[in-house]
Motif scaffolding. Sequence first.
Motif, PDB file in Angstrom:
ATOM      1  N   ILE A 177       0.855  -1.203   0.000  1.00 51.00           N
ATOM      2  CA  ILE A 177       0.000   0.000   0.000  1.00 51.00           C
ATOM      3  C   ILE A 177       0.885   1.245   0.000  1.00 51.00           C
ATOM      4  CG2 ILE A 177      -1.713   1.315   1.338  1.00 51.00           C
ATOM      5  CD1 ILE A 177      -2.922  -1.135  -0.007  1.00 51.00           C
ATOM      6  N   PHE A 178       2.026   1.201   0.702  1.00 50.93           N
ATOM      7  CA  PHE A 178       2.926   2.365   0.672  1.00 50.93           C
ATOM      8  C   PHE A 178       3.394   2.622  -0.760  1.00 50.93           C
ATOM      9  CE2 PHE A 178       7.017   4.122  -0.005  1.00 50.93           C
ATOM     10  CZ  PHE A 178       6.889   5.340   0.621  1.00 50.93           C
ATOM     11  N   MET A 179       3.878   1.539  -1.414  1.00 48.66           N
ATOM     12  CA  MET A 179       4.453   1.710  -2.757  1.00 48.66           C
ATOM     13  C   MET A 179       3.438   2.338  -3.707  1.00 48.66           C
ATOM     14  SD  MET A 179       7.118  -1.327  -3.588  1.00 48.66           S
ATOM     15  CE  MET A 179       6.444  -2.851  -3.020  1.00 48.66           C
ATOM     16  N   ALA A 180       2.198   1.893  -3.599  1.00 48.77           N
ATOM     17  CA  ALA A 180       1.181   2.416  -4.518  1.00 48.77           C
ATOM     18  C   ALA A 180       0.625   3.765  -4.061  1.00 48.77           C
ATOM     19  CB  ALA A 180       0.061   1.408  -4.683  1.00 48.77           C
ATOM     20  N   ALA A 181       0.731   4.077  -2.770  1.00 48.21           N
ATOM     21  CA  ALA A 181       0.207   5.374  -2.289  1.00 48.21           C
ATOM     22  C   ALA A 181       1.214   6.481  -2.541  1.00 48.21           C
ATOM     23  CB  ALA A 181      -0.121   5.287  -0.810  1.00 48.21           C
ATOM     24  N   PHE A 182       2.465   6.254  -2.143  1.00 55.37           N
ATOM     25  CA  PHE A 182       3.489   7.298  -2.301  1.00 55.37           C
ATOM     26  C   PHE A 182       3.749   7.570  -3.780  1.00 55.37           C
ATOM     27  CE2 PHE A 182       7.951   8.700  -2.601  1.00 55.37           C
ATOM     28  CZ  PHE A 182       7.841   9.881  -1.870  1.00 55.37           C
ATOM     29  N   ASP A 183       3.622   6.529  -4.586  1.00 59.26           N
ATOM     30  CA  ASP A 183       3.835   6.732  -6.021  1.00 59.26           C
ATOM     31  C   ASP A 183       2.528   7.027  -6.738  1.00 59.26           C
ATOM     32  OD1 ASP A 183       6.801   6.166  -6.988  1.00 59.26           O
ATOM     33  OD2 ASP A 183       6.370   5.091  -5.162  1.00 59.26           O
ATOM     34  N   THR A 184       1.542   7.434  -5.963  1.00 60.09           N
ATOM     35  CA  THR A 184       0.219   7.832  -6.473  1.00 60.09           C
ATOM     36  C   THR A 184      -0.274   6.850  -7.541  1.00 60.09           C
ATOM     37  OG1 THR A 184       1.128   9.370  -8.121  1.00 60.09           O
ATOM     38  CG2 THR A 184       0.606  10.276  -5.966  1.00 60.09           C
ATOM     39  N   ALA A 227     -10.958  17.028 -10.211  1.00 67.82           N
ATOM     40  CA  ALA A 227      -9.764  16.762  -9.386  1.00 67.82           C
ATOM     41  C   ALA A 227      -8.788  15.876 -10.146  1.00 67.82           C
ATOM     42  CB  ALA A 227     -10.181  16.099  -8.082  1.00 67.82           C
ATOM     43  N   MET A 228      -9.309  14.858 -10.827  1.00 72.18           N
ATOM     44  CA  MET A 228      -8.441  13.961 -11.597  1.00 72.18           C
ATOM     45  C   MET A 228      -7.774  14.713 -12.737  1.00 72.18           C
ATOM     46  SD  MET A 228     -10.300  10.268 -11.898  1.00 72.18           S
ATOM     47  CE  MET A 228     -11.827  10.720 -12.678  1.00 72.18           C
ATOM     48  N   ALA A 229      -8.566  15.533 -13.426  1.00 76.62           N
ATOM     49  CA  ALA A 229      -8.046  16.247 -14.595  1.00 76.62           C
ATOM     50  C   ALA A 229      -6.903  17.183 -14.211  1.00 76.62           C
ATOM     51  CB  ALA A 229      -9.163  17.033 -15.260  1.00 76.62           C
ATOM     52  N   ILE A 230      -7.031  17.853 -13.058  1.00 76.16           N
ATOM     53  CA  ILE A 230      -5.981  18.801 -12.629  1.00 76.16           C
ATOM     54  C   ILE A 230      -4.737  18.041 -12.156  1.00 76.16           C
ATOM     55  CG2 ILE A 230      -5.385  20.580 -10.930  1.00 76.16           C
ATOM     56  CD1 ILE A 230      -8.332  21.512 -11.113  1.00 76.16           C
ATOM     57  N   GLY A 231      -4.945  17.065 -11.288  1.00 85.71           N
ATOM     58  CA  GLY A 231      -3.817  16.240 -10.844  1.00 85.71           C
ATOM     59  C   GLY A 231      -2.940  16.888  -9.793  1.00 85.71           C
ATOM     60  N   GLY A 232      -1.735  16.346  -9.621  1.00 86.78           N
ATOM     61  CA  GLY A 232      -0.840  16.782  -8.540  1.00 86.78           C
ATOM     62  C   GLY A 232       0.247  17.723  -9.014  1.00 86.78           C
ATOM     63  N   SER A 233       1.415  17.585  -8.403  1.00 83.30           N
ATOM     64  CA  SER A 233       2.530  18.503  -8.702  1.00 83.30           C
ATOM     65  C   SER A 233       3.362  17.995  -9.880  1.00 83.30           C
ATOM     66  CB  SER A 233       3.450  18.617  -7.499  1.00 83.30           C
ATOM     67  OG  SER A 233       2.738  19.064  -6.389  1.00 83.30           O
ATOM     68  N   ALA A 234       4.032  18.947 -10.520  1.00 85.37           N
ATOM     69  CA  ALA A 234       5.021  18.577 -11.544  1.00 85.37           C
ATOM     70  C   ALA A 234       6.201  17.927 -10.829  1.00 85.37           C
ATOM     71  CB  ALA A 234       5.465  19.809 -12.291  1.00 85.37           C
ATOM     72  N   CYS A 235       6.998  17.163 -11.557  1.00 86.30           N
ATOM     73  CA  CYS A 235       8.166  16.478 -10.977  1.00 86.30           C
ATOM     74  C   CYS A 235       7.800  15.711  -9.706  1.00 86.30           C
ATOM     75  CB  CYS A 235       9.308  17.451 -10.697  1.00 86.30           C
ATOM     76  SG  CYS A 235      10.885  16.614 -10.474  1.00 86.30           S
ATOM     77  N   SER A 236       6.635  15.077  -9.760  1.00 86.98           N
ATOM     78  CA  SER A 236       6.247  14.167  -8.675  1.00 86.98           C
ATOM     79  C   SER A 236       5.804  12.882  -9.381  1.00 86.98           C
ATOM     80  CB  SER A 236       5.072  14.755  -7.892  1.00 86.98           C
ATOM     81  OG  SER A 236       3.878  14.686  -8.645  1.00 86.98           O
ATOM     82  N   THR A 237       5.154  12.004  -8.661  1.00 88.72           N
ATOM     83  CA  THR A 237       4.691  10.787  -9.332  1.00 88.72           C
ATOM     84  C   THR A 237       3.245  10.938  -9.796  1.00 88.72           C
ATOM     85  OG1 THR A 237       3.962   9.810  -7.288  1.00 88.72           O
ATOM     86  CG2 THR A 237       6.218   9.372  -7.913  1.00 88.72           C
ATOM     87  N   ALA A 238       2.664  12.115  -9.559  1.00 87.15           N
ATOM     88  CA  ALA A 238       1.258  12.332  -9.912  1.00 87.15           C
ATOM     89  C   ALA A 238       1.090  12.602 -11.403  1.00 87.15           C
ATOM     90  CB  ALA A 238       0.701  13.494  -9.110  1.00 87.15           C
TER      91      ALA A 238
END
Lengths: 160, 501
Positions: free
Chosen positions: B223-230, B353-364
Amino acid sequence: MLKKIIILVFALCTLLAVAAFAATTVDSSYLIDNEQILDGKTVEFNGEVIGNVMKRGKYAWVNVSDRYNAIGIFMPNEMADKIKQAGSYNFKGDTVTVIGVFHRACKQHGGDLDIHADSLEIVAPGHQTVHPIKATRVILLFFTMAAVIVLVVLRIVFRR
Amino acid sequence: MLLRPRLDDFKVIGFHIGRLIVALGLVMIIPLITGILFLEYAMALNFGIALFAGLAIGLVLQIICSTRKDLNWMHGLVVAATAWLAAMFIGAIPLYLSGQFGSFLDACFDSMSGFATTGLSILQGKDHISISLNMWRHLMMFLGGQGIVVIGLTFLIKGTAGAYRMYVGEAREEKVLPNVIQTARFIWLISIVYLVIGTFMLTVVAFFEGIPLLESFLNGLWIFMAAFDTGGFTPYSQSILYYHSFPFELVTMALMILGTLNFGLHYALWDRKWKELRTNIETKTLLFSVLIIFTLTAIGLTRMDTYPNWLALFRKGFYQILSAHSGTGYMTIYAQQFVFEWKTIAMFGAMLAMAIGGSACSTAGGIKVLRVGIFIKALFQDVKRVMSPGTAVISAKFHHIKDIIMTEKFVRTTLLIILAYLITYFLGTVAGIIYGYPLEQAAFESVSAAANVGLSCGITSPAMPAGLKVVFILQMWLGRLEFMSIFALIGFFIATFRGKG
């Protein structure tokens, strides 16, 4: 005669009452698709226990899968103790029939879609499953391994 | 004028793809050992086959394309785009051999979903998969989150200028540290440190929630691997709902937030520059966006009387929105409930929320909050310009690790990528409609695939049409690499057949 009619009417009323309060047998897809209608009603759900029996205080969470979806069942520990085998890679879990109250968004459990079990019956005990090793796969392993050895040698030769 | 690539170009590209495939093949040692340790010999055999097949393909490419030339920009981009396709095929081998997929295409779907950290899955019998296969599924997310090229840069490839070009091709423009190899290693350092802390926390929570210690550890690790790597893969079909645990949900929420932050921001925070959290345009936009979208979703859910109390609204509504925004795709509801329970407004909130997403240079994945922030800033700048005297010089800057002046070119590039994402979302929606799905559901699933999120409203299943599976695979690939390297690959193909010289 009157006595017979009274008995007949009474029996009919009892039957109707039983029918009204009897559990509706459902599969998980029907349960999820008709959650508004079934909310708060007693349902009968059949499936295989998967994963773990998660005991928390006097109660336990058990997930039961009917191939389409797995549904969370909340039950007392004594009921959960009847389960001897939960499904995993190496085991087919106990097949159970659960009768309980269905909640579309359970107030007690943070909005979970769940069933609070009134009874649990083991329909078929779980058993171990086997995963035989296929001879063709062993041959394929040796073939790919040999290919890698040849290629490593070739690469060294090419580098020189 | 397009120049036809020469043999040397093919050799450079082939050689580096070969190296990346070898690196990826070697990683399969982890699930192979897991299979042996847990006495899953049939699965261990499958991983052995996949490992050697990967090594063989990689070595063949390196021998045929042997060269000492470094990569130019075009090479770097083409290598990155092709390596992800190659990773999909190699990663799909053990999945297919496990017998839990209807076809090799289905295995490729899950493989791409894993590497691209999407989380959509069409695996069958998910509640009965082996420990080693679960290890591989979650490892794919962990590796894909850091990047296939980052793996190669860390272990097998020298830090040349060409290495940086491959790194950029993987949608990572920002160098956290001056050297690209140091950057790759820093990304791994952060991930490993959080891996230890996150796995420990999840293990403890799972153990106290009634799961035996070893299984708690494995569940915590995966769960960590899949959560931290979104990513969003889980060992059980019910996703996070399986655990029926509020504390477990809280820990995964924290991990999803950490995973969706920019690695540059992580570095600043490691450097004790706490001010960055308040001043960075990304964190500000992310915070506002999550709050606004959750408010919208809460209005929708409250109007429909979906949840009985605030705690339920938080555990279902906020959790799903955070999962969507971070690009993780963890769910505490059933897929069908989006349609039957959430209805239009709340579903639109999740889609936004999905369309916008997370930060650049992250795993999002997704458009990224940085681009949305720049877009809003540029919009205000233009309004200001219109309202100011013609002679006034209007300039704007924003803070993202350092102060950056917003030039026309900068804004144009940002808008182009936003447009490319919108077109991808749209085309996937059209494909869904063509295959007979209702607009709302087709749009939801399309955005989820292209933004590498993994939330599903029920379309994604083994019974889904093969054509739609291919469309989603392409969307996941495009979304993860952010278009540029894939456009370069298309250009390379066109030049091969129609170029001059």
